[in-house]
Motif scaffolding. Structure first.
Motif, mmCIF file in Angstrom:
data_model
loop_
_atom_site.group_PDB
_atom_site.id
_atom_site.type_symbol
_atom_site.label_atom_id
_atom_site.label_comp_id
_atom_site.label_asym_id
_atom_site.label_seq_id
_atom_site.Cartn_x
_atom_site.Cartn_y
_atom_site.Cartn_z
ATOM 1 N N GLU A 80 0.805 -1.213 0.000
ATOM 2 C CA GLU A 80 0.000 0.000 0.000
ATOM 3 C C GLU A 80 0.838 1.263 0.000
ATOM 4 O O GLU A 80 0.310 2.362 0.143
ATOM 5 N N HIS A 91 -1.696 4.277 -0.289
ATOM 6 C CA HIS A 91 -2.933 4.204 -1.067
ATOM 7 C C HIS A 91 -4.099 4.754 -0.263
ATOM 8 O O HIS A 91 -4.935 5.512 -0.775
ATOM 9 N N SER A 128 2.164 -0.656 -7.021
ATOM 10 C CA SER A 128 1.972 0.138 -5.805
ATOM 11 C C SER A 128 2.244 1.624 -6.030
ATOM 12 O O SER A 128 3.073 2.238 -5.353
#
Length: 246
Positions: A80, A91, A128
């Motif tokens: 993330e 994220h 990512s």
């Protein structure tokens, strides 16, 4: 390489060819391999050799044997979290920016006109990081894709295209209360013949779901939406989101 590896590599090569609008001959030339070698490998008539795969990876600047991150090993994001060279954003912390935007800027060919198209910003799970893609441009051959950088240091958002070393950059400020992003686009304009001229202009990105019946393409004075589009462009300068110095 195993059959599974070969299938994965073939699939990724086809995706890259389609995304970059390359012909197989162009890719073969970039990778310094013969077209016959590439064709036979993609059709399964000849196995990919490690040397061939490495040449293609170097030509495309992307990995074909694992996650398709498009960056050198060790520089990928982790789950993330985006890689450090894009700002190490999470994220969860940037979900607000994902979605479709109506992108509005002055027309390069006729400054009185306004030009609009769609930019979609989304999270790439494999790599990512946030990526963006342009669609609905009248000049579809010039549609851009790239990565989104969001460093804490400047507080700005950078949409960066790197096409074999040729860069295009969009620098955006933080969003207004309604989610609009104002900023500056720096790119190359096609001039006479094959001439390319550096050009910059103010730009506004508005959440597409706010623009019911939005006009796409060249919007001329007197056409529906022209006044609202021009007002957005003027706001980038009037409200000091962008400055031009000479």
């Amino acid at each position: 390489m195993t059959d599974i590896d070969a299938d994965l590599v073939s699939q990724k090569i086809r995706e890259e060819i389609a995304r970059r609008r390359l012909s197989r001959q162009q890719l073969a030339d970039m990778a310094k391999i013969s077209l016959s070698t590439l064709e036979k490998a993609l059709t399964g008539k000849r196995a990919f050799t490690l040397s061939t795969v490495i040449r293609i990876e170097e030509a495309l600047s992307t990995s074909l044997r694992g996650k398709n991150t498009g960056v050198p090993a060790g520089m990928e994001g982790s789950g993330e979290l985006a890689p450090f060279y894009l700002g190490s954003y999470s994220h969860e912390g940037i979900k607000w920016i994902e979605g479709q935007y109506l992108t509005i800027r002055p027309s390069f060919s006729n400054p009185d006109d306004v030009y609009s198209y769609i930019i979609t910003i989304r999270w790439n799970d494999d790599a990512s990081y946030l990526e963006f893609a342009e669609t609905s441009r009248e000049d579809a051959n010039f549609e851009q894709t790239g990565r989104v950088s969001m460093p804490n240091l400047s507080g700005h958002i950078y949409l960066v295209t790197n096409d074999n070393g040729q860069y295009r950059l969009m620098v955006l400020g933080r969003p207004t209360i309604d989610g609009t992003l104002f900023g500056l686009l720096t790119t190359l304009q096609v001039g006479h013949g094959s001439q390319l001229v550096p050009v910059s202009s103010p730009v506004a990105l508005v959440k597409y779901n706010r623009m019911a019946g939005a006009a796409i393409g060249s919007v001329k004075p007197g056409m529906p939406h022209y006044d609202s589009y021009r007002s957005l462009i003027d706001s980038a300068l009037a409200k000091d989101y962008v400055r031009f110095h000479s």
